[in-house]
Motif scaffolding. Structure first.
Motif, PDB file in Angstrom:
ATOM      1  N   ASP A  44      42.175  31.893  48.712  1.00  0.00           N
ATOM      2  CA  ASP A  44      41.880  32.092  47.279  1.00  0.00           C
ATOM      3  C   ASP A  44      42.759  32.984  46.508  1.00  0.00           C
ATOM      4  N   MET A  45      42.662  34.015  47.138  1.00  0.00           N
ATOM      5  CA  MET A  45      43.760  34.822  46.658  1.00  0.00           C
ATOM      6  C   MET A  45      45.084  34.422  46.410  1.00  0.00           C
ATOM      7  N   THR A  46      45.438  33.815  45.232  1.00  0.00           N
ATOM      8  CA  THR A  46      46.958  33.073  44.946  1.00  0.00           C
ATOM      9  C   THR A  46      47.900  33.909  44.500  1.00  0.00           C
ATOM     10  N   GLU A  87      35.267  39.960  43.497  1.00  0.00           N
ATOM     11  CA  GLU A  87      33.629  41.168  43.976  1.00  0.00           C
ATOM     12  C   GLU A  87      32.493  40.116  43.418  1.00  0.00           C
ATOM     13  N   ILE A  88      32.911  40.330  42.237  1.00  0.00           N
ATOM     14  CA  ILE A  88      32.069  39.631  40.916  1.00  0.00           C
ATOM     15  C   ILE A  88      31.452  38.399  41.819  1.00  0.00           C
ATOM     16  N   ASN A  89      31.773  38.127  42.384  1.00  0.00           N
ATOM     17  CA  ASN A  89      32.022  36.299  43.013  1.00  0.00           C
ATOM     18  C   ASN A  89      31.624  36.368  44.379  1.00  0.00           C
ATOM     19  N   LYS A  90      31.732  37.179  45.135  1.00  0.00           N
ATOM     20  CA  LYS A  90      31.106  37.365  46.269  1.00  0.00           C
ATOM     21  C   LYS A  90      30.468  36.493  47.311  1.00  0.00           C
ATOM     22  N   ALA A  91      29.127  36.256  46.714  1.00  0.00           N
ATOM     23  CA  ALA A  91      28.379  35.540  47.038  1.00  0.00           C
ATOM     24  C   ALA A  91      29.150  34.084  47.640  1.00  0.00           C
ATOM     25  N   ASN A  92      30.227  33.913  47.248  1.00  0.00           N
ATOM     26  CA  ASN A  92      31.147  32.642  47.405  1.00  0.00           C
ATOM     27  C   ASN A  92      31.451  33.284  48.763  1.00  0.00           C
ATOM     28  N   THR A 114      46.102  44.121  38.877  1.00  0.00           N
ATOM     29  CA  THR A 114      45.703  43.744  40.460  1.00  0.00           C
ATOM     30  C   THR A 114      43.974  44.022  40.130  1.00  0.00           C
ATOM     31  N   LEU A 115      44.115  45.752  39.703  1.00  0.00           N
ATOM     32  CA  LEU A 115      42.324  45.374  39.926  1.00  0.00           C
ATOM     33  C   LEU A 115      41.190  44.550  39.318  1.00  0.00           C
ATOM     34  N   ASN A 116      41.812  43.715  38.100  1.00  0.00           N
ATOM     35  CA  ASN A 116      40.813  43.000  37.069  1.00  0.00           C
ATOM     36  C   ASN A 116      40.589  42.131  38.090  1.00  0.00           C
ATOM     37  N   TYR A 117      42.354  41.051  38.841  1.00  0.00           N
ATOM     38  CA  TYR A 117      41.658  39.914  39.583  1.00  0.00           C
ATOM     39  C   TYR A 117      41.000  40.081  40.618  1.00  0.00           C
TER      40      TYR A 117
END
Length: 135
Positions: free
Chosen positions: A50-52, A33-38, A25-28
């Protein structure tokens, strides 16, 4: 003695499975967070859509320390409420525009902090300013 060994083995197995699930869950969530610019400047509904693989189970609003009548951020947890304070994985969202505290308190009182379709609808059009994932 045999029973104690069996019980210990079962408990270890349960805790190890839960630990692996939390790591997954943390990795997912870290990917968001890494792609938060989107997602910055976008409504929360985009992130939720997007959280499928997983959806939040509870939501906790955080009042503004300078103005207690405003909610500046919310914490989304991915476990049942009973476990929300025990090293849980949290997706923290800072809102672009503060939300009136009376509105967030209404939903907390109404649904006991659980993230229901009503909360999804209410928060869905709120604009994201920042995303942080932590444990």
């Amino acid at each position: 003695m045999k029973n104690i060994l069996k019980i210990t083995t079962v408990l270890l197995l349960v805790f190890s499975i839960k630990s692996f699930a939390q790591i997954d869950t943390l990795n997912y969530l870290k990917q968001f967070e890494i792609n938060k610019a989107n997602y910055i400047g976008q409504p929360l509904s985009k992130l939720l859509n997007d959280m499928t693989q997983i959806q939040p189970k509870t939501i906790w609003s955080n009042p503004n320390l300078k103005n207690r009548n405003q909610t500046m951020s919310s914490d989304f947890n991915f476990c049942d409420k009973e476990f929300s304070f025990y090293n849980t994985i949290t997706l923290g969202i800072t809102w672009q525009t503060p939300i009136p505290r009376s509105e967030t308190l209404h939903y907390e009182d109404l649904n006991d902090f659980y993230f229901t379709p009503a909360e999804r609808f209410f928060y869905g059009n709120k604009i994201i300013q920042d995303i942080v994932v932590y444990r």
